[in-house]
Design a protein around this motif. Structure first.
Motif, short mmCIF file in Angstrom:
data_model
loop_
_atom_site.label_atom_id
_atom_site.label_comp_id
_atom_site.label_asym_id
_atom_site.label_seq_id
_atom_site.Cartn_x
_atom_site.Cartn_y
_atom_site.Cartn_z
N ALA A 188 -3.57 3.82 28.33
CA ALA A 188 -4.82 3.85 29.09
C ALA A 188 -4.64 3.07 30.38
O ALA A 188 -4.19 1.93 30.38
CB ALA A 188 -5.95 3.25 28.26
N VAL A 189 -4.98 3.72 31.50
CA VAL A 189 -4.99 3.04 32.80
C VAL A 189 -6.45 2.84 33.17
O VAL A 189 -7.20 3.81 33.35
CB VAL A 189 -4.25 3.85 33.87
CG1 VAL A 189 -4.26 3.09 35.20
CG2 VAL A 189 -2.81 4.12 33.43
N ALA A 190 -6.86 1.59 33.27
CA ALA A 190 -8.28 1.29 33.39
C ALA A 190 -8.54 0.30 34.52
O ALA A 190 -7.63 -0.37 35.01
CB ALA A 190 -8.81 0.71 32.07
N SER A 191 -9.81 0.25 34.91
CA SER A 191 -10.25 -0.74 35.89
C SER A 191 -11.71 -1.07 35.60
O SER A 191 -12.43 -0.27 35.01
CB SER A 191 -10.12 -0.20 37.32
OG SER A 191 -10.99 0.91 37.52
N GLY A 192 -12.13 -2.24 36.02
CA GLY A 192 -13.51 -2.60 35.79
C GLY A 192 -14.46 -1.96 36.78
O GLY A 192 -15.65 -1.80 36.50
N LYS A 193 -13.95 -1.58 37.96
CA LYS A 193 -14.78 -0.98 38.99
C LYS A 193 -14.02 0.14 39.68
O LYS A 193 -12.79 0.24 39.56
CB LYS A 193 -15.24 -2.04 40.01
CG LYS A 193 -14.11 -2.58 40.87
CD LYS A 193 -14.58 -3.73 41.76
CE LYS A 193 -15.63 -3.30 42.77
NZ LYS A 193 -15.11 -2.35 43.76
N GLY A 194 -14.75 0.98 40.41
CA GLY A 194 -14.13 2.07 41.13
C GLY A 194 -13.55 1.61 42.46
O GLY A 194 -13.80 0.51 42.94
N GLY A 195 -12.74 2.48 43.05
CA GLY A 195 -12.21 2.21 44.39
C GLY A 195 -11.03 1.27 44.45
O GLY A 195 -10.69 0.78 45.53
N ARG A 210 -7.28 5.83 20.06
CA ARG A 210 -6.53 4.58 19.85
C ARG A 210 -5.26 4.48 20.70
O ARG A 210 -4.14 4.72 20.24
CB ARG A 210 -6.15 4.48 18.37
CG ARG A 210 -5.80 3.07 17.90
CD ARG A 210 -7.01 2.18 17.93
NE ARG A 210 -6.70 0.79 17.66
CZ ARG A 210 -7.58 -0.19 17.80
NH1 ARG A 210 -8.79 0.06 18.22
NH2 ARG A 210 -7.23 -1.44 17.55
N PRO A 211 -5.38 4.11 21.96
CA PRO A 211 -4.19 3.98 22.81
C PRO A 211 -3.26 2.89 22.31
O PRO A 211 -3.69 1.92 21.67
CB PRO A 211 -4.77 3.64 24.18
CG PRO A 211 -6.14 3.12 23.92
CD PRO A 211 -6.62 3.79 22.68
N ALA A 212 -1.98 3.07 22.63
CA ALA A 212 -0.98 2.06 22.25
C ALA A 212 -1.14 0.80 23.07
O ALA A 212 -0.84 -0.30 22.61
CB ALA A 212 0.42 2.64 22.42
N GLY A 213 -1.61 0.96 24.30
CA GLY A 213 -1.78 -0.19 25.17
C GLY A 213 -2.54 0.21 26.42
O GLY A 213 -2.77 1.39 26.68
N ALA A 214 -2.94 -0.80 27.19
CA ALA A 214 -3.73 -0.56 28.40
C ALA A 214 -3.10 -1.25 29.59
O ALA A 214 -2.58 -2.37 29.49
CB ALA A 214 -5.17 -1.06 28.21
N VAL A 215 -3.14 -0.56 30.73
CA VAL A 215 -2.73 -1.11 32.02
C VAL A 215 -4.00 -1.28 32.85
O VAL A 215 -4.78 -0.35 32.99
CB VAL A 215 -1.74 -0.17 32.73
CG1 VAL A 215 -1.48 -0.65 34.16
CG2 VAL A 215 -0.43 -0.08 31.96
N ILE A 216 -4.21 -2.46 33.39
CA ILE A 216 -5.42 -2.77 34.16
C ILE A 216 -5.07 -2.84 35.64
O ILE A 216 -4.13 -3.53 36.03
CB ILE A 216 -6.04 -4.11 33.70
CG1 ILE A 216 -6.24 -4.13 32.18
CG2 ILE A 216 -7.36 -4.34 34.43
CD1 ILE A 216 -7.18 -3.07 31.65
N VAL A 217 -5.85 -2.12 36.44
CA VAL A 217 -5.62 -2.08 37.89
C VAL A 217 -6.75 -2.83 38.59
O VAL A 217 -7.93 -2.61 38.28
CB VAL A 217 -5.56 -0.63 38.41
CG1 VAL A 217 -5.28 -0.61 39.91
CG2 VAL A 217 -4.49 0.16 37.66
N GLY A 265 -8.73 -4.74 19.97
CA GLY A 265 -7.39 -4.84 19.40
C GLY A 265 -6.36 -3.98 20.09
O GLY A 265 -5.31 -3.68 19.51
N ILE A 266 -6.63 -3.56 21.34
CA ILE A 266 -5.68 -2.76 22.11
C ILE A 266 -4.85 -3.71 22.98
O ILE A 266 -5.41 -4.45 23.80
CB ILE A 266 -6.40 -1.74 23.02
CG1 ILE A 266 -7.35 -0.86 22.20
CG2 ILE A 266 -5.38 -0.89 23.78
CD1 ILE A 266 -6.68 -0.02 21.15
N PRO A 267 -3.53 -3.72 22.83
CA PRO A 267 -2.71 -4.63 23.63
C PRO A 267 -2.83 -4.35 25.13
O PRO A 267 -2.91 -3.19 25.54
CB PRO A 267 -1.29 -4.36 23.13
CG PRO A 267 -1.45 -3.68 21.81
CD PRO A 267 -2.73 -2.92 21.88
N ILE A 268 -2.82 -5.40 25.92
CA ILE A 268 -2.79 -5.26 27.37
C ILE A 268 -1.32 -5.26 27.80
O ILE A 268 -0.62 -6.27 27.65
CB ILE A 268 -3.55 -6.40 28.07
CG1 ILE A 268 -5.00 -6.47 27.57
CG2 ILE A 268 -3.49 -6.22 29.58
CD1 ILE A 268 -5.82 -5.23 27.87
#
Length: 319
Positions: A75-82, A202-209, A231-234
């Motif tokens: 999962a590639v995620a962010s708290g806000k857009g842009g 259930r993703p294996a992990g998350a990448v935060i941008v 419980g998703i690893p960062i």
């Protein structure tokens, strides 16, 4: 009477070890392993077998089977857009493919899909096979599914949460063929789509941008908190739009600040994967549908290095 070994020998050049044969008189029953083959290739293989000349055989029965591929979802995620999450997602998928992984890209940003443009396949629509969507091929070896390929260009997707969550399920549970890793470009925030993805897929992990600025970091921290509580690893944090080099004088400035994402990662105890510059070359390549990670220019180097780290993380965690 034609025996099993003779039929298998005749089919070997066609089926390349994918056919298991049983002969009963003049009838041949063939189990065809289609693991990893896209639907069109499966149909073509079956047609070639049916067209083969099999002495002594009057009837051919073919059943297809496939081994279940246990896919890892990133999962590639962010708290806000842009903050450039979609650009990072596209280039991360390509970098992982260049590292030797079989990768698919899911544009799970249901309300604002942008991957068709980033990956150079705007205007193409996926087909369905056996009630499952078939991802679109791209020029970069990364098949793609996006809501952008299912609605008319410019059409607003005004859906409530359950409809958006259902759309996510169709994209993830599509016919991904041999893809072993799926990169999910999530919408910004911590809403229904993120919760459905965590609970059902259930993703294996998350990448935060994030960008370096304080507001983006506040929201990125919330995204990290969501995955951590589930419980998703960062896998790590990426600082995007980090520094701008003037193309005329070469002076480097930091319009969004500097080092904030790395500092936040340190405070939160999660890995820092690297910085991506605010570079006009990245913007122009992305707008043209030619992601920098697909080339050998300096603007793609940071994406390739981040892809290397994510690949190492996957290998260290059973992927």
């Amino acid at each position: 009477m034609t025996d099993k070994a003779a039929i298998e020998a005749l089919l070997a050049p066609i089926a390349a070890g994918r056919a298991s044969v049983r002969v009963d008189g003049s009838r041949a029953s063939i189990i065809l392993d289609v693991t990893g083959l896209p639907p069109a290739a499966q149909d073509a293989l079956e047609a070639d077998i049916r067209a083969a000349s099999l002495p002594g055989i009057d009837e051919v029965r073919i059943a297809r089977t496939a081994q279940r591929i246990e896919r890892k979802l990133i999962a590639v995620a962010s708290g806000k857009g842009g903050v450039g999450k979609s650009t990072v997602s596209a280039n991360l998928a390509i970098a992982l493919a260049r590292a030797g992984r079989r990768v698919g890209l899911v544009d799970a940003d249901i309300y604002g899909p942008s991957q068709p443009k980033l990956m150079g396949i705007e205007g193409k629509r996926p087909e369905a096979h056996d009630s499952k969507l078939v991802p679109l091929a791209t020029a970069y070896g990364v098949p793609l599914l996006s809501m952008g390929g299912l609605v008319e260009p410019g059409q607003a997707i005004a859906w409530r949460g359950p409809m958006a969550a259902g759309a996510l399920g169709q994209l993830v549970d599509a016919n991904w063929g041999a893809a072993e890793t799926l990169v999910l470009d999530l919408p910004p925030g911590t809403g229904d789509v993120q919760l459905t993805m965590i609970q059902k897929h259930r993703p294996a992990g998350a990448v935060i941008v994030s960008t370096p600025q304080d507001l983006a970091l506040i929201d990125a921290t919330r995204a990290i908190d969501l995955f951590t509580k589930a419980g998703i690893p960062i896998i790590g944090v990426i600082e995007n739009m980090a520094g701008y080099a003037c193309p005329h004088c070469g002076e480097v400035s930091d319009p969004f600040g500097q080092g904030g994402a790395q500092a936040a990662a340190g405070v939160l105890g999660v890995p820092f994967l690297g910085r991506i510059a605010l570079d006009i070359a990245i913007r122009t390549a992305s707008d043209a549908g030619t992601p920098p990670a697909a080339g050998n220019g300096p603007e793609g180097a940071a994406f390739i290095e981040i892809g290397r780290q994510v690949d190492e993380w996957l290998r260290a965690n059973g992927g």
